[in-house]
Scaffold this active site. Structure first.
Site, short mmCIF file in Angstrom:
data_model
loop_
_atom_site.label_atom_id
_atom_site.label_comp_id
_atom_site.label_asym_id
_atom_site.label_seq_id
_atom_site.Cartn_x
_atom_site.Cartn_y
_atom_site.Cartn_z
N LYS A 11 0.82 -1.21 0.00
CA LYS A 11 0.00 0.00 0.00
C LYS A 11 0.87 1.28 0.00
CE LYS A 11 -4.04 -2.17 2.22
NZ LYS A 11 -5.05 -2.03 3.31
N TYR A 51 -12.26 -2.44 -3.86
CA TYR A 51 -12.79 -2.63 -2.51
C TYR A 51 -14.32 -2.59 -2.47
CZ TYR A 51 -8.26 -2.49 -0.06
OH TYR A 51 -7.02 -2.80 0.43
N ASN A 114 -2.08 0.45 6.64
CA ASN A 114 -1.61 -0.81 7.21
C ASN A 114 -0.77 -1.64 6.25
OD1 ASN A 114 -3.64 -1.72 5.60
ND2 ASN A 114 -4.76 -2.83 7.18
N HIS A 117 -2.02 -5.47 1.45
CA HIS A 117 -3.28 -6.16 1.20
C HIS A 117 -2.97 -7.58 0.78
CE1 HIS A 117 -7.22 -7.26 -0.39
NE2 HIS A 117 -6.54 -7.81 -1.38
N GLU A 128 -9.54 -10.69 -7.60
CA GLU A 128 -8.57 -9.61 -7.42
C GLU A 128 -7.40 -9.72 -8.41
OE1 GLU A 128 -7.59 -9.70 -3.25
OE2 GLU A 128 -9.61 -9.07 -2.66
P1 GDP Z 1 -7.73 -6.93 5.40
O1 GDP Z 1 -8.27 -8.04 4.55
O2 GDP Z 1 -6.91 -7.41 6.56
O3 GDP Z 1 -6.99 -5.88 4.59
O4 GDP Z 1 -8.98 -6.20 6.08
P2 GDP Z 1 -10.47 -5.90 5.52
O5 GDP Z 1 -10.71 -6.63 4.23
O6 GDP Z 1 -11.41 -6.16 6.65
O7 GDP Z 1 -10.46 -4.35 5.26
C1 GDP Z 1 -9.84 -3.80 4.11
C2 GDP Z 1 -9.02 -2.60 4.52
O8 GDP Z 1 -9.90 -1.58 5.01
C3 GDP Z 1 -8.05 -2.83 5.69
O9 GDP Z 1 -6.81 -3.37 5.29
C4 GDP Z 1 -7.90 -1.45 6.26
O10 GDP Z 1 -6.95 -0.69 5.53
C5 GDP Z 1 -9.28 -0.86 6.06
N1 GDP Z 1 -10.09 -1.02 7.29
C6 GDP Z 1 -10.65 -2.16 7.76
N2 GDP Z 1 -11.32 -1.96 8.89
C7 GDP Z 1 -11.20 -0.65 9.17
C8 GDP Z 1 -11.69 0.19 10.20
O11 GDP Z 1 -12.37 -0.25 11.14
N3 GDP Z 1 -11.35 1.51 10.12
C9 GDP Z 1 -10.58 2.01 9.11
N4 GDP Z 1 -10.30 3.31 9.09
N5 GDP Z 1 -10.09 1.26 8.11
C10 GDP Z 1 -10.39 -0.06 8.13
MG MG Z 2 -9.75 -8.06 3.11
#
Ligand code: GDP
Ligand code: MG
Length: 142
Positions: A11, A51, A114, A117, A128
């Site tokens: 990222k 996303y 973070n 991905h 994806e």
């Molecule tokens: P991942 O698969 O571990 O990347 O997590 P997810 O698929 O649940 O979410 C996608 C991305 O959205 C995450 O990597 C974070 O960058 C962002 N994200 C997820 N949950 C949160 C949240 O509660 N708050 C914020 N600000 N960003 C989030």
């Molecule tokens: Mg995810």
């Protein structure tokens, strides 16, 4: 365990920290091969489409804004159990909960920024990968 492919994105925060090579080295040391890669600066439309599953979430606008804030490195990783292996290397979504030594523990600064991905299942990996790569752009070594 079967040979799999997964989609990985370094990222904008991690690209800005100049740690692409460090992260690639972790993939390779874990036995994953990089079979396709491209650096992109995502448009708003590209980030929203990627996303789409999170479109209704409160953090969606922040996520899209962050993912378009600078270049990303997108790669296809191939290897035994590649999907789970990559998720293990990345660590938990929230860097505060990520295990020591994981990519997110080492490089992420917040749940938004973070660092990485990784696809979470075979179906999302297929979607994806095809979002960013044509099959003929991939170079498996067999
Ligand atoms: P991942 O698969 O571990 O990347 O997590 P997810 O698929 O649940 O979410 C996608 C991305 O959205 C995450 O990597 C974070 O960058 C962002 N994200 C997820 N949950 C949160 C949240 O509660 N708050 C914020 N600000 N960003 C989030
Ligand atoms: Mg995810």
């Amino acid at each position: 365990m079967a040979t799999e492919r997964t989609l990985s994105i370094i990222k904008p925060d991690a690209v800005a920290k100049n740690v692409i090579g460090d992260i690639y080295s972790r993939f390779e040391k874990a036995g994953l091969q990089i079979v396709g890669a491209k650096m992109l600066h995502l448009s708003k439309e590209q980030a929203e489409g990627f996303y789409a599953e999170h479109a209704e979430r409160g953090f969606f606008a922040d996520l899209v804004s962050f993912m378009t804030s600078g270049p990303v490195m997108v790669q296809v990783l191939e290897g035994e159990g590649a999907i789970a292996k990559n998720r293990e290397l990345m660590g938990a979504t929230n860097p505060k909960e990520a295990a020591p030594g994981t990519i997110r523990a080492d490089f992420a600064s917040s749940i938004d920024a973070n660092a990485a991905h990784g696809s979470d299942a075979p179906e999302s990996a297929a979607r994806e990968i095809s979002y960013f790569f044509k099959e003929e752009e991939l170079c498996p070594r067999g």
